[in-house]
Design an enzyme around this catalytic site. Structure first.
Site, PDB file in Angstrom:
ATOM      1  N   GLN A  59       0.824  -1.215   0.000  1.00  8.37           N
ATOM      2  CA  GLN A  59       0.000   0.000   0.000  1.00  8.37           C
ATOM      3  C   GLN A  59       0.860   1.268   0.000  1.00  8.37           C
ATOM      4  O   GLN A  59       0.376   2.350  -0.326  1.00  8.37           O
ATOM      5  CB  GLN A  59      -0.936   0.024   1.215  1.00  8.37           C
ATOM      6  CG  GLN A  59      -2.076  -0.980   1.113  1.00  8.37           C
ATOM      7  CD  GLN A  59      -2.979  -0.909   2.332  1.00  8.37           C
ATOM      8  OE1 GLN A  59      -2.709  -1.519   3.353  1.00  8.37           O
ATOM      9  NE2 GLN A  59      -4.038  -0.127   2.231  1.00  8.37           N
TER      10      GLN A  59
ATOM     11  N   LEU B 156      -7.780   1.970   3.633  1.00  8.59           N
ATOM     12  CA  LEU B 156      -7.077   3.234   3.377  1.00  8.59           C
ATOM     13  C   LEU B 156      -6.789   3.415   1.885  1.00  8.59           C
ATOM     14  O   LEU B 156      -6.566   4.523   1.431  1.00  8.59           O
ATOM     15  CB  LEU B 156      -5.769   3.283   4.173  1.00  8.59           C
ATOM     16  CG  LEU B 156      -5.928   3.278   5.696  1.00  8.59           C
ATOM     17  CD1 LEU B 156      -4.569   3.138   6.372  1.00  8.59           C
ATOM     18  CD2 LEU B 156      -6.631   4.529   6.181  1.00  8.59           C
TER      19      LEU B 156
ATOM     20  N   HIS C 142      -7.940  -9.087   5.862  1.00  9.31           N
ATOM     21  CA  HIS C 142      -7.936  -7.915   4.975  1.00  9.31           C
ATOM     22  C   HIS C 142      -6.501  -7.592   4.529  1.00  9.31           C
ATOM     23  O   HIS C 142      -6.247  -7.381   3.341  1.00  9.31           O
ATOM     24  CB  HIS C 142      -8.565  -6.730   5.720  1.00  9.31           C
ATOM     25  CG  HIS C 142      -8.594  -5.459   4.938  1.00  9.31           C
ATOM     26  ND1 HIS C 142      -9.764  -4.895   4.469  1.00  9.31           N
ATOM     27  CD2 HIS C 142      -7.593  -4.628   4.545  1.00  9.31           C
ATOM     28  CE1 HIS C 142      -9.466  -3.779   3.805  1.00  9.31           C
ATOM     29  NE2 HIS C 142      -8.155  -3.590   3.850  1.00  9.31           N
ATOM     30  N   GLU C 143      -5.574  -7.577   5.493  1.00  5.93           N
ATOM     31  CA  GLU C 143      -4.183  -7.219   5.160  1.00  5.93           C
ATOM     32  C   GLU C 143      -3.511  -8.303   4.316  1.00  5.93           C
ATOM     33  O   GLU C 143      -2.743  -8.002   3.402  1.00  5.93           O
ATOM     34  CB  GLU C 143      -3.367  -6.949   6.435  1.00  5.93           C
ATOM     35  CG  GLU C 143      -3.866  -5.787   7.288  1.00  5.93           C
ATOM     36  CD  GLU C 143      -4.152  -4.527   6.496  1.00  5.93           C
ATOM     37  OE1 GLU C 143      -3.413  -4.237   5.534  1.00  5.93           O
ATOM     38  OE2 GLU C 143      -5.124  -3.834   6.832  1.00  5.93           O
TER      39      GLU C 143
ATOM     40  N   HIS D 217      -4.355  -7.934   0.786  1.00  3.94           N
ATOM     41  CA  HIS D 217      -3.533  -6.922   0.106  1.00  3.94           C
ATOM     42  C   HIS D 217      -2.279  -7.557  -0.500  1.00  3.94           C
ATOM     43  O   HIS D 217      -1.882  -7.241  -1.611  1.00  3.94           O
ATOM     44  CB  HIS D 217      -3.099  -5.825   1.080  1.00  3.94           C
ATOM     45  CG  HIS D 217      -4.103  -4.722   1.234  1.00  3.94           C
ATOM     46  ND1 HIS D 217      -4.496  -3.931   0.190  1.00  3.94           N
ATOM     47  CD2 HIS D 217      -4.794  -4.280   2.316  1.00  3.94           C
ATOM     48  CE1 HIS D 217      -5.387  -3.049   0.622  1.00  3.94           C
ATOM     49  NE2 HIS D 217      -5.589  -3.233   1.902  1.00  3.94           N
TER      50      HIS D 217
HETATM   51 NI    NI Z   1      -6.846  -2.169   3.185  1.00  2.00          NI
END
Ligand code: NI
Length: 173
Positions: free
Chosen positions: A51, A94, A135-136, A139
């Protein structure tokens, strides 16, 4: 330490393949620091390295939401080794501007990861903590929470985002 820019959808870097960490040196510790600082500044409950444009299997998580004692959990090369149950709750990201939606996740996990020194450990996680980990880890596989939604919901969001970005562009020109 530095607060980094968080990439947002549809940035293609968020979809790129990330590499397994093999070198547990000072630059890895620096990355973990930057990730944590960027996460707290956002603020968010978790942040994956890709990210901020670093394509390595590293995430930081802090679900304590405590102001004084900041203890980010750093997971290097994390993987889910066991999973069970089902929970549905509202999720945001985010990297996904101005949008939340209900996402189905496992309730309980057994997670395996390395720490910053390269030591492997395993720990259980449940409920919100388990949600943030899933969730992470998504990613790190180039997956965003909007990928879990129905095609219709996703299309509606894409349309709204396009409009939003166009308005921002017009506003700044
Ligand atoms: Ni996220």
């Amino acid at each position: 330490m530095a607060i980094k820019k968080i990439l947002t959808y549809p940035d293609p870097v968020l979809r790129q393949k990330v590499e397994t960490v093999t070198c547990f040196d000072d630059s890895l510790k620096q990355l973990a620091h930057d990730l944590a600082e960027t996460m707290y500044a956002a603020p968010g409950a978790g942040l994956a390295a890709n990210q901020i444009g670093v394509c390595l299997r590293v995430v930081v998580i802090d679900i304590s939401a405590s102001e004084d004692e900041k203890k980010p959990l750093v997971l290097v090369n994390p993987e889910i080794v066991e999973q069970e149950g089902c929970q549905v709750d509202e999720e945001g990201c985010l990297s996904v501007i101005d949008f939340t939606a209900k996402v189905e996740r496992y309730t309980r996990l057994l997670v395996r990861a390395k720490d910053l020194d390269g030591k492997t450990w395993e720990f259980p996680a449940e409920d919100f903590f388990a949600r943030v980990i899933q969730h992470e880890l998504d990613h790190l596989h180039g997956i965003l929470f909007i990928d879990h939604l129905s095609p219709l919901k996703r299309t509606l969001y894409k349309r709204r985002l396009k409009k939003l970005l166009r308005e921002q562009e017009e506003g700044s020109s």
